[in-house]
Design a protein around this motif. Structure first.
Motif, PDB file in Angstrom:
ATOM      1  N   LYS A   8       0.765  -1.088  -0.095  1.00 44.38           N
ATOM      2  CA  LYS A   8      -0.143   0.137   0.001  1.00 44.38           C
ATOM      3  C   LYS A   8       0.962   1.259   0.089  1.00 44.38           C
ATOM      4  O   LYS A   8       1.788   1.364   0.668  1.00 44.38           O
ATOM      5  CB  LYS A   8      -0.930   0.051   1.242  1.00 44.38           C
ATOM      6  N   LYS A  78      -5.673   9.412  -1.261  1.00 45.96           N
ATOM      7  CA  LYS A  78      -6.206   8.079  -1.534  1.00 45.96           C
ATOM      8  C   LYS A  78      -5.172   7.096  -1.413  1.00 45.96           C
ATOM      9  O   LYS A  78      -3.905   7.553  -1.337  1.00 45.96           O
ATOM     10  CB  LYS A  78      -6.729   7.844  -3.032  1.00 45.96           C
ATOM     11  N   LEU A  80      -3.145   3.442  -2.887  1.00 46.61           N
ATOM     12  CA  LEU A  80      -3.075   2.673  -4.101  1.00 46.61           C
ATOM     13  C   LEU A  80      -1.979   1.601  -3.786  1.00 46.61           C
ATOM     14  O   LEU A  80      -1.275   1.789  -2.886  1.00 46.61           O
ATOM     15  CB  LEU A  80      -2.752   3.521  -5.126  1.00 46.61           C
ATOM     16  N   GLU A  84      -1.087  -1.003  -8.793  1.00 43.77           N
ATOM     17  CA  GLU A  84      -1.889  -0.047  -9.465  1.00 43.77           C
ATOM     18  C   GLU A  84      -0.944   1.188  -9.926  1.00 43.77           C
ATOM     19  O   GLU A  84      -1.152   1.825 -10.981  1.00 43.77           O
ATOM     20  CB  GLU A  84      -2.749   0.342  -8.642  1.00 43.77           C
TER      21      GLU A  84
END
Length: 101
Positions: A8, A78, A80, A84
């Motif tokens: 993450k 956010k 990701l 990604e």
């Protein structure tokens, strides 16, 4: 060294009150040397940018503190994954719709 694709990361979208192209270039270079920063872009003309970082290695507050002279304001945040981020970086994803070779 290998990194798992499901690791993450955090993306902060930023707006700056006190920036020009020269300050943006210098600050971007300073921060991109840090291992915890995966991507950084500061646009001195549009006065915006983003930073993608590993929040296990560096805190959001320390990044904002490093940018304090540019007077940053967080406009979005956010999470990701590395996978990604890699997928978004493919050149095929950066082709404008309707563009012809």
């Amino acid at each position: 060294m290998s990194v798992k694709l499901d690791k993450k990361l955090v993306r902060l979208d930023l707006k700056f009150k006190n920036v020009d192209w020269e300050k943006a270039t210098i600050k971007q270079y300073e921060l991109e040397k840090e291992l915890a920063i995966w991507r950084i872009f500061i646009n001195g003309y549009a006065k915006n940018g983003f930073v993608i970082f590993d929040d296990e290695l560096v805190t959001r507050e320390s990044i904002l503190n490093s940018l304090r002279e540019l007077e940053p304001e967080v406009t979005g945040e956010k999470t990701l994954t590395v996978g990604e981020l890699v997928e978004q970086s493919y050149s095929a994803n950066n082709i404008l719709p309707g563009a012809k070779a």
